[in-house]
Write a protein that holds these residues in place. Structure first.
Motif, PDB file in Angstrom:
ATOM      1  N   MET A 238     -69.124 -17.928   3.390  1.00  0.00           N
ATOM      2  CA  MET A 238     -69.014 -17.380   4.748  1.00  0.00           C
ATOM      3  C   MET A 238     -69.685 -18.283   5.770  1.00  0.00           C
ATOM      4  O   MET A 238     -69.095 -18.618   6.802  1.00  0.00           O
ATOM      5  CB  MET A 238     -69.719 -16.020   4.824  1.00  0.00           C
ATOM      6  N   LEU A 239     -70.947 -18.668   5.460  1.00  0.00           N
ATOM      7  CA  LEU A 239     -71.744 -19.366   6.467  1.00  0.00           C
ATOM      8  C   LEU A 239     -71.299 -20.814   6.615  1.00  0.00           C
ATOM      9  O   LEU A 239     -71.186 -21.327   7.728  1.00  0.00           O
ATOM     10  CB  LEU A 239     -73.226 -19.306   6.098  1.00  0.00           C
ATOM     11  N   VAL A 240     -71.039 -21.498   5.501  1.00  0.00           N
ATOM     12  CA  VAL A 240     -70.755 -22.928   5.578  1.00  0.00           C
ATOM     13  C   VAL A 240     -69.305 -23.180   5.984  1.00  0.00           C
ATOM     14  O   VAL A 240     -69.034 -23.948   6.903  1.00  0.00           O
ATOM     15  CB  VAL A 240     -71.069 -23.602   4.222  1.00  0.00           C
ATOM     16  N   VAL A 241     -68.357 -22.518   5.311  1.00  0.00           N
ATOM     17  CA  VAL A 241     -66.945 -22.783   5.582  1.00  0.00           C
ATOM     18  C   VAL A 241     -66.409 -21.846   6.662  1.00  0.00           C
ATOM     19  O   VAL A 241     -65.849 -22.287   7.667  1.00  0.00           O
ATOM     20  CB  VAL A 241     -66.106 -22.663   4.293  1.00  0.00           C
ATOM     21  N   GLY A 242     -66.596 -20.532   6.466  1.00  0.00           N
ATOM     22  CA  GLY A 242     -66.007 -19.558   7.380  1.00  0.00           C
ATOM     23  C   GLY A 242     -66.537 -19.692   8.796  1.00  0.00           C
ATOM     24  O   GLY A 242     -65.767 -19.880   9.745  1.00  0.00           O
ATOM     25  N   LEU A 243     -67.857 -19.623   8.954  1.00  0.00           N
ATOM     26  CA  LEU A 243     -68.438 -19.683  10.294  1.00  0.00           C
ATOM     27  C   LEU A 243     -68.212 -21.058  10.913  1.00  0.00           C
ATOM     28  O   LEU A 243     -67.933 -21.177  12.112  1.00  0.00           O
ATOM     29  CB  LEU A 243     -69.933 -19.360  10.216  1.00  0.00           C
ATOM     30  N   GLY A 244     -68.289 -22.109  10.095  1.00  0.00           N
ATOM     31  CA  GLY A 244     -68.039 -23.453  10.609  1.00  0.00           C
ATOM     32  C   GLY A 244     -66.654 -23.578  11.197  1.00  0.00           C
ATOM     33  O   GLY A 244     -66.476 -24.090  12.308  1.00  0.00           O
ATOM     34  N   LEU A 245     -65.646 -23.097  10.474  1.00  0.00           N
ATOM     35  CA  LEU A 245     -64.280 -23.176  10.988  1.00  0.00           C
ATOM     36  C   LEU A 245     -64.087 -22.268  12.201  1.00  0.00           C
ATOM     37  O   LEU A 245     -63.383 -22.624  13.145  1.00  0.00           O
ATOM     38  CB  LEU A 245     -63.282 -22.792   9.891  1.00  0.00           C
ATOM     39  N   LEU A 246     -64.707 -21.077  12.156  1.00  0.00           N
ATOM     40  CA  LEU A 246     -64.568 -20.159  13.297  1.00  0.00           C
ATOM     41  C   LEU A 246     -65.072 -20.806  14.581  1.00  0.00           C
ATOM     42  O   LEU A 246     -64.467 -20.657  15.647  1.00  0.00           O
ATOM     43  CB  LEU A 246     -65.361 -18.871  13.017  1.00  0.00           C
ATOM     44  N   LEU A 247     -66.154 -21.568  14.469  1.00  0.00           N
ATOM     45  CA  LEU A 247     -66.730 -22.217  15.656  1.00  0.00           C
ATOM     46  C   LEU A 247     -65.940 -23.458  16.073  1.00  0.00           C
ATOM     47  O   LEU A 247     -66.181 -24.013  17.140  1.00  0.00           O
ATOM     48  CB  LEU A 247     -68.190 -22.609  15.386  1.00  0.00           C
ATOM     49  N   ALA A 248     -65.007 -23.892  15.202  1.00  0.00           N
ATOM     50  CA  ALA A 248     -64.287 -25.139  15.484  1.00  0.00           C
ATOM     51  C   ALA A 248     -63.092 -24.922  16.391  1.00  0.00           C
ATOM     52  O   ALA A 248     -62.122 -25.668  16.328  1.00  0.00           O
ATOM     53  CB  ALA A 248     -63.845 -25.777  14.168  1.00  0.00           C
ATOM     54  N   PHE A 249     -63.140 -23.902  17.262  1.00  0.00           N
ATOM     55  CA  PHE A 249     -61.960 -23.611  18.073  1.00  0.00           C
ATOM     56  C   PHE A 249     -61.868 -24.495  19.315  1.00  0.00           C
ATOM     57  O   PHE A 249     -60.847 -24.547  19.964  1.00  0.00           O
ATOM     58  CB  PHE A 249     -61.907 -22.124  18.449  1.00  0.00           C
ATOM     59  N   LEU A 250     -62.956 -25.181  19.643  1.00  0.00           N
ATOM     60  CA  LEU A 250     -62.890 -26.106  20.766  1.00  0.00           C
ATOM     61  C   LEU A 250     -62.293 -27.427  20.287  1.00  0.00           C
ATOM     62  O   LEU A 250     -62.855 -28.063  19.404  1.00  0.00           O
ATOM     63  CB  LEU A 250     -64.284 -26.362  21.349  1.00  0.00           C
ATOM     64  N   PRO A 251     -61.163 -27.844  20.839  1.00  0.00           N
ATOM     65  CA  PRO A 251     -60.608 -29.118  20.383  1.00  0.00           C
ATOM     66  C   PRO A 251     -61.561 -30.252  20.736  1.00  0.00           C
ATOM     67  O   PRO A 251     -62.298 -30.175  21.711  1.00  0.00           O
ATOM     68  CB  PRO A 251     -59.303 -29.222  21.160  1.00  0.00           C
TER      69      PRO A 251
ATOM     70  N   ALA B 158     -53.322 -25.279  19.779  1.00  0.00           N
ATOM     71  CA  ALA B 158     -52.728 -24.522  18.682  1.00  0.00           C
ATOM     72  C   ALA B 158     -53.402 -24.871  17.357  1.00  0.00           C
ATOM     73  O   ALA B 158     -53.662 -24.003  16.525  1.00  0.00           O
ATOM     74  CB  ALA B 158     -51.236 -24.799  18.605  1.00  0.00           C
ATOM     75  N   ARG B 159     -53.705 -26.177  17.175  1.00  0.00           N
ATOM     76  CA  ARG B 159     -54.249 -26.593  15.898  1.00  0.00           C
ATOM     77  C   ARG B 159     -55.679 -26.089  15.693  1.00  0.00           C
ATOM     78  O   ARG B 159     -56.042 -25.583  14.637  1.00  0.00           O
ATOM     79  CB  ARG B 159     -54.219 -28.110  15.766  1.00  0.00           C
ATOM     80  N   SER B 160     -56.504 -26.235  16.745  1.00  0.00           N
ATOM     81  CA  SER B 160     -57.884 -25.785  16.601  1.00  0.00           C
ATOM     82  C   SER B 160     -57.917 -24.271  16.432  1.00  0.00           C
ATOM     83  O   SER B 160     -58.771 -23.741  15.733  1.00  0.00           O
ATOM     84  CB  SER B 160     -58.715 -26.235  17.796  1.00  0.00           C
ATOM     85  N   ASP B 161     -56.959 -23.584  17.077  1.00  0.00           N
ATOM     86  CA  ASP B 161     -56.890 -22.135  16.898  1.00  0.00           C
ATOM     87  C   ASP B 161     -56.591 -21.754  15.464  1.00  0.00           C
ATOM     88  O   ASP B 161     -57.153 -20.791  14.936  1.00  0.00           O
ATOM     89  CB  ASP B 161     -55.784 -21.562  17.795  1.00  0.00           C
ATOM     90  N   LEU B 162     -55.718 -22.495  14.829  1.00  0.00           N
ATOM     91  CA  LEU B 162     -55.341 -22.170  13.453  1.00  0.00           C
ATOM     92  C   LEU B 162     -56.549 -22.295  12.522  1.00  0.00           C
ATOM     93  O   LEU B 162     -56.808 -21.417  11.694  1.00  0.00           O
ATOM     94  CB  LEU B 162     -54.211 -23.098  12.995  1.00  0.00           C
ATOM     95  N   MET B 163     -57.312 -23.388  12.673  1.00  0.00           N
ATOM     96  CA  MET B 163     -58.490 -23.570  11.838  1.00  0.00           C
ATOM     97  C   MET B 163     -59.488 -22.437  12.078  1.00  0.00           C
ATOM     98  O   MET B 163     -60.115 -21.921  11.156  1.00  0.00           O
ATOM     99  CB  MET B 163     -59.173 -24.905  12.156  1.00  0.00           C
ATOM    100  N   SER B 164     -59.640 -22.079  13.340  1.00  0.00           N
ATOM    101  CA  SER B 164     -60.586 -21.031  13.704  1.00  0.00           C
ATOM    102  C   SER B 164     -60.159 -19.691  13.108  1.00  0.00           C
ATOM    103  O   SER B 164     -60.989 -18.906  12.639  1.00  0.00           O
ATOM    104  CB  SER B 164     -60.639 -20.969  15.223  1.00  0.00           C
ATOM    105  N   LEU B 165     -58.842 -19.455  13.103  1.00  0.00           N
ATOM    106  CA  LEU B 165     -58.325 -18.220  12.526  1.00  0.00           C
ATOM    107  C   LEU B 165     -58.600 -18.164  11.022  1.00  0.00           C
ATOM    108  O   LEU B 165     -58.983 -17.124  10.479  1.00  0.00           O
ATOM    109  CB  LEU B 165     -56.823 -18.128  12.796  1.00  0.00           C
ATOM    110  N   VAL B 166     -58.428 -19.303  10.354  1.00  0.00           N
ATOM    111  CA  VAL B 166     -58.731 -19.352   8.918  1.00  0.00           C
ATOM    112  C   VAL B 166     -60.213 -19.044   8.688  1.00  0.00           C
ATOM    113  O   VAL B 166     -60.580 -18.311   7.767  1.00  0.00           O
ATOM    114  CB  VAL B 166     -58.347 -20.723   8.331  1.00  0.00           C
ATOM    115  N   GLY B 167     -61.076 -19.576   9.554  1.00  0.00           N
ATOM    116  CA  GLY B 167     -62.505 -19.282   9.445  1.00  0.00           C
ATOM    117  C   GLY B 167     -62.780 -17.799   9.571  1.00  0.00           C
ATOM    118  O   GLY B 167     -63.561 -17.225   8.796  1.00  0.00           O
ATOM    119  N   MET B 168     -62.123 -17.164  10.551  1.00  0.00           N
ATOM    120  CA  MET B 168     -62.309 -15.715  10.722  1.00  0.00           C
ATOM    121  C   MET B 168     -61.871 -14.967   9.465  1.00  0.00           C
ATOM    122  O   MET B 168     -62.556 -14.050   9.001  1.00  0.00           O
ATOM    123  CB  MET B 168     -61.495 -15.239  11.932  1.00  0.00           C
ATOM    124  N   LEU B 169     -60.736 -15.373   8.891  1.00  0.00           N
ATOM    125  CA  LEU B 169     -60.236 -14.661   7.707  1.00  0.00           C
ATOM    126  C   LEU B 169     -61.203 -14.799   6.532  1.00  0.00           C
ATOM    127  O   LEU B 169     -61.420 -13.852   5.772  1.00  0.00           O
ATOM    128  CB  LEU B 169     -58.847 -15.190   7.327  1.00  0.00           C
TER     129      LEU B 169
END
Lengths: 405, 405, 405
Positions: free
Chosen positions: C64-77, C210-221
């Motif tokens: 959760m913390l390393v992969v999920g939260l990291g990707l969730l925060l990666a929404f800024l291109p 669109a791309r950064s959003d997709l990664m961020s969405l995966v992080g949320m999931l």
């Protein structure tokens, strides 16, 4: 059921979902409760063990459905975001709807419905059928159409599962028939019904790009890794579960290698097709479900995995174009090749295994019985009784008292 | 072994893989079976507990190898897709090949080979060596060349592991020497052999882009998270496994922070290099493997993690350019810096730990023994006997009877 | 504390981190050790069981913390790479810093600090507060500023947690108040302090693609899937942990569906907003933390999940623009809507649950007690004593002797 893409589809979706959430709250308030707290220390330990035994499997399945399947469906460029969100929304809606229906159908006559992790898991399996069927109409159906399909499919699934497992007594631990074959033909029927006349040309956003392919490949790998958990979770703990894990590992490993062989031979330039790899590698997991916990030799799992990969790749190369031409049947993700054909193969393998076991007279009938019970139990089990035995021990498997000590 | 990129490489790959799958089926049909179903209820519970204890570790390792390592290798743009598929194919092929060889070598004299999750896990470890060696020739070798390398490397690994662990009695629970150091130098040798003369200029598709870097970083993070499972799974359950998890966590945490320090100081603009971060953060996990289950103080794990990160970053900055210039040695992913140098460091640490323990006279020799046995056992263990002890209890660790009660 | 973006920020970061690593090594060398190896076979089994019970939860939280939260925060291109690395670095630094502080504060008077997985887990929870607070200043603060914030926040968190849980005796198993509400307002305070006057226009790299959003969405999931592990890990094994898992599942499922409803109704074009989905789906998990292990009816979890999703979406639509205008408060990721508002809702729900339970006179007060103790224990528990009970059984929960038999 009244949800159709009519006058105000933009408002229909939140309206329908909002009403559903309200009904869900009402249903839970009136009928659903938790188990009584276990009074004794020994009981507490039993519950604890059951949580530790089942919960990691449950989490694996959640990762498969939410992340793996979502990414696998995201292969259409400019539809990746929607594929992930629709998949996520449908999983939650279908799971809640299955929870309500199961509560109403199976447990109403006992008064209060006692919720536990096992019931959530059963509802999750029901939701899987919806997520598979979506593959046939991906990118062409509106969210409202998807929700309407889910609303219809869950009760039909519950009825068909009751018919197949409880009435006909079919052994199907991994849901090969009840989940994969059923949802494949349900999805194809919906596709035919929705896009009957339309022999549409290929939509521009249906051509995968390198980037969408990469995400989709990651999704397939996640599904491939966690598939053994999906097959093994309803098995009896101990030997049967161990065997289910090993059989699934062998079948999927054989599938992966055989897919490369078959795809390289079929493609004109000798290159591996991504679509083949994504589906063929998982075909072994679909087929093995029906026989995973049976005491068959390991070579059978390998052979079944290889064979289903070949069937899946052949389906993509020859059957899908044929169906599209002859029946104007649109199967966006090729669910017929991944879930339909390998599922039928698995069902046939299951029948063969039962026949072999029943011909064998020297006490080896019990080899089919996951619990290693005596012969009369097993014969009973192969007919009517197994269904009940499959249903009830399933509950015992997950939360029962024969789990530890 | 006859696979070489000769006349018809497009057809060679499916031909070779197809023949291999056929031979695998034959081998399994003739020699491989499952354990007999455990007759008694108590046995069933034991098997159940063993499944629940090992299977989550096994799934973690599968995620590492299939998803984490695949994404880590996908840092070359326009090679990301191939990196993932080649990694996936090689893992499956090598695992099956190791299963066959192990069956032939170790168990042939017992007649039937009894398959269990432990044997699959051992084969998985053998496959890891191939996946590491690939890093040296990534993007330059054809799939046929990669398969040929895998075909040769697995038997050499099994022989070298037998030599190091069984004959020399080296303690190496996390595979630091047998897996990491071995596969590093094997891969470098293959790279030298294949691209001997060629002092090639940088291929355009070898310059990472922002997007491929991001995927690769996610792969590293997945490997980082699940590394403790990789190190801890062969340990004795109980204290030794607990210690292995904690030591790995400490070493990898120290590696991550120290990499940032070392990379920021070395890079001219003070910016963190992605390559350094990707490799340095994992270096601690490579080095700790040899000593993870020993009863050393926690500070040793921290120090080893920090030191290996420094060594790895220095290797990237100074040693890799030097090797490229002097020896025309091409090391695409820098496996010498991630697996070679930290592995040697870990081996040295292991020797120091053994020396310290054997000098210490006041009964603390047993501090090296994961089982806390008496001194004579341990002294025996440090020489010849440990190898046998490492092999055999490994089996007991995973599926044995001392696991629960 | 002297770290500020002053003259040579490029060198300050490695200097500060390097000194910190040195101090960490010194602290561990002087004060930290492992538990004595358990002498008896029975003890070994106990440790083994504790490892198998806790470690899967721990790995889930790491993902959760390393992969999920990291990707969730990666929404800024153009900030995705930095978001992942900063998140990773801060997690490691904060965890080590919390380990040091906890060692100094809580265990110093016992002499040696005995490290175990439970202490690492507690430090991980402390690090979560830093990772949440970062959301308020994401993309605007330098790495040095982030490290300075982490250095200050960990001791303040430890003090506030001691105050809330130990002194005031608040029941908060999932950290709703101590982690989420605390870190939200700490982060907003830092944002206000750092960017006081600056009413900056939207930075170009702050518009998601669109791309950064997709990664961020995966992080949320990923966060959504593993959230039940985060809430359930500190609970008593058995009924309480089972209930915590189910309550969290129900709340998060209701959140996901309700977010779609609320967002579709609020957005002018009837389309689902990605920002709403990303935050609203997790809001239920934040709110349920305070009451997850209490014996409330399942409908309460569903209602709390739905309500918190509505509050979160309303916050994004109305409160965030208002705060930005009136208070010039910049909240980059909307942590006030995801952690602040649902956290306050969860705290209120916890108060209601306690009031309902204490009004109910017919012995059902014990329904609040996860252990099912007698009434006097519970009354005591609701005031002063629970804090101690929460702290101490937490240790017993994770590594204690009432775990298995």
């Amino acid at each position: 059921m009244a949800v159709s893409p009519s006058t105000h589809p933009r408002r229909l979706l939140p309206l329908f979902l909002g009403l559903f959430q309200g009904a869900l709250l009402l249903f839970f308030a009136l009928f659903v409760t938790y188990d009584e707290p276990s009074a004794q220390a020994e009981d507490t330990n039993l519950v604890a063990n059951e949580v530790y035994n089942t919960f990691p499997f449950f989490q694996d399945i959640q990762v498969m459905l939410v992340v793996g399947l979502g990414l696998l469906l995201a292969f259409l460029p400019r539809y990746g975001f929607s594929a992930l969100t629709h998949n996520f929304l449908l999983l939650n809606f279908s799971m809640q709807w299955a929870l309500v229906l199961q509560g109403l159908l199976h447990h109403f006559h006992h008064g209060q419905v006692r919720l536990d992790l096992h019931k959530v898991l059963i509802s999750e399996f029901a939701a899987v059928t919806v997520l598979i069927s979506v593959g046939a109409i991906l990118g062409r159906a509106s969210p409202c159409q998807l929700l309407a399909m889910a609303t219809c499919e869950i009760p039909v699934y519950l009825a068909s599962e009751w018919l197949i497992v409880t009435c006909l007594g079919v052994l199907d631990v991994g849901g090969t028939i009840t989940i994969h074959v059923f949802s494949c033909y349900f999805g194809l029927g919906v596709s035919k019904a929705l896009f009957r006349a339309a022999k549409q040309p290929l939509h521009p956003k249906e051509t995968p790009t390198a980037r969408s392919d990469l995400m989709s490949l990651v999704g397939m790998l996640i599904l491939w890794v966690f598939w053994p958990s999906f097959v093994a979770v309803p098995c009896h703990p101990g030997d049967a579960q161990h065997r289910a894990i090993l059989n699934t590992l062998l079948a999927m490993s054989a599938s992966a290698v055989t897919t490369v062989v078959a795809s390289s031979l079929l493609e004109r330039d000798g290159k591996l097709s991504l679509g083949h790899l994504q589906n063929g590698s998982l075909a072994g997991g679909v087929a093995i479900g029906a026989v995973a916990d049976m005491a068959m030799p390991p070579v059978a799992a390998l052979a079944l995995g290889s064979l289903s990969a070949v069937v899946c790749v052949l389906g993509f190369s020859f059957l899908t174009p044929l169906l599209g031409r002859k029946l104007t049947l649109h199967d966006q993700c090729g669910i017929h090749n991944l879930h339909g054909l390998p599922g039928i193969l698995g069902a046939a393998a299951s029948a063969v295994a039962v026949l072999v076991a029943s011909k064998d007279t020297s006490g080896s009938q019990s080899s089919l019985s996951p619990t290693g019970g005596n012969a009369s139990e097993v014969i009973h089990g192969l007919q009517r009784g197994t269904a009940a035995a499959r249903r009830r021990p399933k509950r015992r498997t997950l939360w029962g008292f024969d789990n530890l000590r």
